[in-house]
Scaffold this motif. Structure first.
Motif, PDB file in Angstrom:
ATOM      1  N   PRO A   1     -10.509 -17.144  13.272  1.00  0.00           N
ATOM      2  CA  PRO A   1     -11.235 -16.018  13.877  1.00  0.00           C
ATOM      3  C   PRO A   1     -10.318 -15.084  14.659  1.00  0.00           C
ATOM      4  O   PRO A   1     -10.502 -13.859  14.628  1.00  0.00           O
ATOM      5  N   TRP A   2      -9.341 -15.648  15.356  1.00  0.00           N
ATOM      6  CA  TRP A   2      -8.388 -14.821  16.094  1.00  0.00           C
ATOM      7  C   TRP A   2      -7.647 -13.891  15.146  1.00  0.00           C
ATOM      8  O   TRP A   2      -7.478 -12.691  15.418  1.00  0.00           O
ATOM      9  N   LEU A   3      -7.199 -14.414  14.000  1.00  0.00           N
ATOM     10  CA  LEU A   3      -6.508 -13.589  13.015  1.00  0.00           C
ATOM     11  C   LEU A   3      -7.443 -12.552  12.393  1.00  0.00           C
ATOM     12  O   LEU A   3      -7.061 -11.401  12.166  1.00  0.00           O
ATOM     13  N   THR A   4      -8.674 -12.970  12.114  1.00  0.00           N
ATOM     14  CA  THR A   4      -9.636 -12.079  11.456  1.00  0.00           C
ATOM     15  C   THR A   4      -9.869 -10.824  12.274  1.00  0.00           C
ATOM     16  O   THR A   4      -9.940  -9.714  11.731  1.00  0.00           O
ATOM     17  N   PHE A   5      -9.971 -10.969  13.581  1.00  0.00           N
ATOM     18  CA  PHE A   5     -10.235  -9.826  14.442  1.00  0.00           C
ATOM     19  C   PHE A   5      -8.999  -8.942  14.637  1.00  0.00           C
ATOM     20  O   PHE A   5      -9.126  -7.816  15.116  1.00  0.00           O
ATOM     21  N   ARG A   6      -7.838  -9.434  14.254  1.00  0.00           N
ATOM     22  CA  ARG A   6      -6.612  -8.672  14.496  1.00  0.00           C
ATOM     23  C   ARG A   6      -5.984  -8.089  13.238  1.00  0.00           C
ATOM     24  O   ARG A   6      -5.040  -7.308  13.336  1.00  0.00           O
ATOM     25  N   MET A   7      -6.491  -8.443  12.085  1.00  0.00           N
ATOM     26  CA  MET A   7      -5.923  -7.929  10.839  1.00  0.00           C
ATOM     27  C   MET A   7      -6.655  -6.671  10.395  1.00  0.00           C
ATOM     28  O   MET A   7      -7.896  -6.601  10.461  1.00  0.00           O
ATOM     29  N   ARG A   8      -5.904  -5.691   9.956  1.00  0.00           N
ATOM     30  CA  ARG A   8      -6.519  -4.480   9.423  1.00  0.00           C
ATOM     31  C   ARG A   8      -7.315  -4.789   8.165  1.00  0.00           C
ATOM     32  O   ARG A   8      -8.374  -4.212   7.938  1.00  0.00           O
ATOM     33  N   ASN A   9      -6.791  -5.685   7.352  1.00  0.00           N
ATOM     34  CA  ASN A   9      -7.481  -6.067   6.120  1.00  0.00           C
ATOM     35  C   ASN A   9      -7.505  -7.587   6.008  1.00  0.00           C
ATOM     36  O   ASN A   9      -6.555  -8.204   5.512  1.00  0.00           O
ATOM     37  N   PRO A  10      -8.590  -8.237   6.452  1.00  0.00           N
ATOM     38  CA  PRO A  10      -8.643  -9.700   6.420  1.00  0.00           C
ATOM     39  C   PRO A  10      -8.762 -10.286   5.025  1.00  0.00           C
ATOM     40  O   PRO A  10      -8.809 -11.510   4.879  1.00  0.00           O
ATOM     41  N   PHE A  11      -8.796  -9.439   3.989  1.00  0.00           N
ATOM     42  CA  PHE A  11      -8.844  -9.959   2.630  1.00  0.00           C
ATOM     43  C   PHE A  11      -7.623 -10.816   2.315  1.00  0.00           C
ATOM     44  O   PHE A  11      -7.686 -11.722   1.480  1.00  0.00           O
ATOM     45  N   TRP A  12      -6.516 -10.560   3.010  1.00  0.00           N
ATOM     46  CA  TRP A  12      -5.335 -11.387   2.794  1.00  0.00           C
ATOM     47  C   TRP A  12      -5.618 -12.837   3.192  1.00  0.00           C
ATOM     48  O   TRP A  12      -5.054 -13.772   2.604  1.00  0.00           O
ATOM     49  N   LEU A  13      -6.481 -13.039   4.161  1.00  0.00           N
ATOM     50  CA  LEU A  13      -6.868 -14.401   4.515  1.00  0.00           C
ATOM     51  C   LEU A  13      -7.638 -15.058   3.380  1.00  0.00           C
ATOM     52  O   LEU A  13      -7.438 -16.242   3.077  1.00  0.00           O
ATOM     53  N   VAL A  14      -8.522 -14.306   2.748  1.00  0.00           N
ATOM     54  CA  VAL A  14      -9.295 -14.847   1.625  1.00  0.00           C
ATOM     55  C   VAL A  14      -8.357 -15.311   0.517  1.00  0.00           C
ATOM     56  O   VAL A  14      -8.538 -16.391  -0.073  1.00  0.00           O
ATOM     57  N   LEU A  15      -7.336 -14.517   0.216  1.00  0.00           N
ATOM     58  CA  LEU A  15      -6.371 -14.895  -0.815  1.00  0.00           C
ATOM     59  C   LEU A  15      -5.556 -16.117  -0.397  1.00  0.00           C
ATOM     60  O   LEU A  15      -5.211 -16.965  -1.234  1.00  0.00           O
ATOM     61  N   THR A  16      -5.262 -16.226   0.886  1.00  0.00           N
ATOM     62  CA  THR A  16      -4.547 -17.403   1.384  1.00  0.00           C
ATOM     63  C   THR A  16      -5.381 -18.662   1.201  1.00  0.00           C
ATOM     64  O   THR A  16      -4.871 -19.714   0.784  1.00  0.00           O
ATOM     65  N   PHE A  17      -6.669 -18.567   1.490  1.00  0.00           N
ATOM     66  CA  PHE A  17      -7.546 -19.725   1.294  1.00  0.00           C
ATOM     67  C   PHE A  17      -7.648 -20.087  -0.188  1.00  0.00           C
ATOM     68  O   PHE A  17      -7.703 -21.276  -0.541  1.00  0.00           O
ATOM     69  N   LEU A  18      -7.681 -19.078  -1.051  1.00  0.00           N
ATOM     70  CA  LEU A  18      -7.713 -19.342  -2.493  1.00  0.00           C
ATOM     71  C   LEU A  18      -6.466 -20.098  -2.925  1.00  0.00           C
ATOM     72  O   LEU A  18      -6.546 -21.065  -3.709  1.00  0.00           O
ATOM     73  N   LEU A  19      -5.303 -19.688  -2.428  1.00  0.00           N
ATOM     74  CA  LEU A  19      -4.056 -20.374  -2.769  1.00  0.00           C
ATOM     75  C   LEU A  19      -4.086 -21.818  -2.281  1.00  0.00           C
ATOM     76  O   LEU A  19      -3.666 -22.734  -3.002  1.00  0.00           O
ATOM     77  N   ALA A  20      -4.603 -22.038  -1.075  1.00  0.00           N
ATOM     78  CA  ALA A  20      -4.689 -23.395  -0.541  1.00  0.00           C
ATOM     79  C   ALA A  20      -5.589 -24.260  -1.415  1.00  0.00           C
ATOM     80  O   ALA A  20      -5.250 -25.408  -1.752  1.00  0.00           O
ATOM     81  N   TYR A  21      -6.746 -23.729  -1.778  1.00  0.00           N
ATOM     82  CA  TYR A  21      -7.643 -24.463  -2.674  1.00  0.00           C
ATOM     83  C   TYR A  21      -6.946 -24.786  -3.995  1.00  0.00           C
ATOM     84  O   TYR A  21      -7.055 -25.908  -4.522  1.00  0.00           O
ATOM     85  N   ALA A  22      -6.252 -23.786  -4.561  1.00  0.00           N
ATOM     86  CA  ALA A  22      -5.622 -23.971  -5.863  1.00  0.00           C
ATOM     87  C   ALA A  22      -4.591 -25.094  -5.825  1.00  0.00           C
ATOM     88  O   ALA A  22      -4.566 -25.968  -6.708  1.00  0.00           O
ATOM     89  N   VAL A  23      -3.756 -25.103  -4.797  1.00  0.00           N
ATOM     90  CA  VAL A  23      -2.751 -26.161  -4.669  1.00  0.00           C
ATOM     91  C   VAL A  23      -3.432 -27.520  -4.493  1.00  0.00           C
ATOM     92  O   VAL A  23      -3.084 -28.504  -5.160  1.00  0.00           O
ATOM     93  N   GLY A  24      -4.418 -27.570  -3.603  1.00  0.00           N
ATOM     94  CA  GLY A  24      -5.083 -28.836  -3.344  1.00  0.00           C
ATOM     95  C   GLY A  24      -5.840 -29.365  -4.546  1.00  0.00           C
ATOM     96  O   GLY A  24      -5.729 -30.556  -4.893  1.00  0.00           O
ATOM     97  N   TYR A  25      -6.601 -28.508  -5.203  1.00  0.00           N
ATOM     98  CA  TYR A  25      -7.418 -28.957  -6.331  1.00  0.00           C
ATOM     99  C   TYR A  25      -6.560 -29.350  -7.532  1.00  0.00           C
ATOM    100  O   TYR A  25      -6.847 -30.350  -8.212  1.00  0.00           O
TER     101      TYR A  25
END
Length: 416
Positions: free
Chosen positions: A273-297
């Protein structure tokens, strides 16, 4: 300065300490009814004569309750006020926890669990607008705090459930958590009294009709982000130990890995949440979570018995999209009314969809005899999550999607 603004300012400053305590305690109470029973399920089934089918149904009750009661929460908040709704939610949770601890049979246990989980479902929805109302200058920090405490309230009950049950039985273990929910009701009783006094005689604030959100891209984007990450999380909670058993790990190792999966969420809940409120475009967080899922799965599918901890940590980082969604409730609304409506819509729709996750994954595993199709299904849900994340990352408030009669005025002049 208009009278409403002045009244709001006095009430907000005077009650912030009490409200902060209330937020902390509610956050800790939003998951114990879900996770405190799982370690005791064998004892519960033996005592109540619960069938395997009923035990499986118990796993779907949380998402059903969160969806149904969450969808109703904005209407309750409009009628009673956010503060009294939070108080009532904790009382409902307390009653449900106590009543199910003395349930004589399976049906009553399930019904009383629904009450406890329903209170938690209402609490899920009202926390974001309460944070927006009382901490408008600290929304990101307070959201991160309560998201972390929500994660702690998920991880702590399974650790304590068995030791307490060994000392006093499973019924006492289940009932213990009612003390925490009862404590959470106290600050909201005080705050509700103060809010009612401060707003006496003031005109009622306009509300956002639930139907108006059906055409809102912001509302659907948030519902998709929250729903898909919840679906993946509940699927992992339900099936990760079984997957690891199939790979040759022991039941104890599977339990440890599930605890690790949950533990990763705690620092993520504070940071995201701290990052979300400070990023101009939080979509980069969504892509980071996708990468984490991809590696884990991919690791869990192809080499589950090797470097298991690494795949589990990666997969556990993926649900960081959930605290991001909590932050987005307030980041994509301008008013307390908009926040409450957006929270209720997103959680009502999101948890309805999330309930299908454990069922579909289990069905695909049984139908195919392996995990490939199940992970294929989860991968498809992540495509939806990314698309929803792209929509909700655009700088647009939910009030911008509402027709003119439904638009509410800014929170600075009409917040109660």
């Amino acid at each position: 300065m208009c009278p409403r603004r002045s009244s709001q300012s006095r009430g907000t400053r005077g009650g912030r300490v009490t409200v902060a305590l209330g937020v902390v305690l509610v956050a800790l109470n939003l998951r114990p009814a879900v996770t405190a029973v799982s370690p005791l399920l064998a004892d519960v089934r033996a005592d109540l004569g619960m069938s395997a089918t009923a035990a499986g149904l118990l796993g779907t009750v949380p998402t059903v309750a969160f969806a149904a009661f969450g969808a109703a929460a904005p209407a309750l908040a409009r009628r009673w006020g956010l503060e009294r709704t939070a108080w009532a939610a904790m009382l409902l949770t307390t009653a449900g926890l106590l009543l199910r601890a003395v349930a004589p049979g399976t049906v009553s246990f399930l019904a009383r669990s629904l009450l406890a989980l329903g209170g938690m479902g209402v609490g899920n929805v009202v926390l974001p607008p309460l944070v927006k109302r009382y901490f408008p200058d600290r929304v990101g920090a307070v959201t991160g705090l309560y998201a972390m405490l929500l994660a702690a309230g998920t991880a702590l009950p399974p650790l304590l459930a068995v030791p307490v049950a060994d000392l006093a039985g499973w019924r006492a273990s289940v009932a213990t958590w009612s003390l925490l929910s009862l404590a959470a009701a106290v600050p909201w009783l005080v705050t509700a009294h103060r809010a009612r006094r401060d707003t006496a005689g003031l005109p009622a604030a306009p509300h956002v009709p639930a139907g108006a959100l059906l055409r809102s891209p912001v509302a659907w984007g948030l519902a998709g982000l929250l729903g898909m990450t919840s679906l993946n999380t509940y699927a992992m909670f339900a099936w990760l130990p079984t997957l690891l058993l199939d790979a040759g790990l022991t039941a104890a190792e599977g339990g440890t890995m599930l605890a690790l999966f949950a533990a990763v969420g705690m620092p993520m809940s504070l940071l995201v949440p701290w990052l979300t409120f400070r990023m101009r475009n939080p979509f980069w967080l969504v892509l980071t979570f996708l990468l984490a899922y991809a590696v884990g799965y991919l690791g869990l599918l192809l080499r589950p018995a090797d470097l298991t901890w690494l795949w589990v940590v990666a997969a556990g980082a993926g649900p960081g999209a959930f605290p991001m969604a909590l932050a987005m409730v307030n980041l994509r609304s301008r008013t307390t009314q908009g926040s409450a409506a957006l929270s209720g819509f997103a959680q009502g729709v999101g948890y309805t969809v999330a309930g299908a996750g454990p069922f579909v994954v289990g069905w695909l595993r049984d139908a195919t005899g392996g995990w490939g199709a199940a992970f294929g299904f989860l991968a498809a849900t992540l495509v939806v999550q990314v698309l929803a994340g792209w929509v909700i990352s655009r700088p647009r408030a939910v009030e911008d999607d509402l027709p003119a009669p439904a638009v509410v005025v800014p929170a600075t002049t009409l917040d109660r």
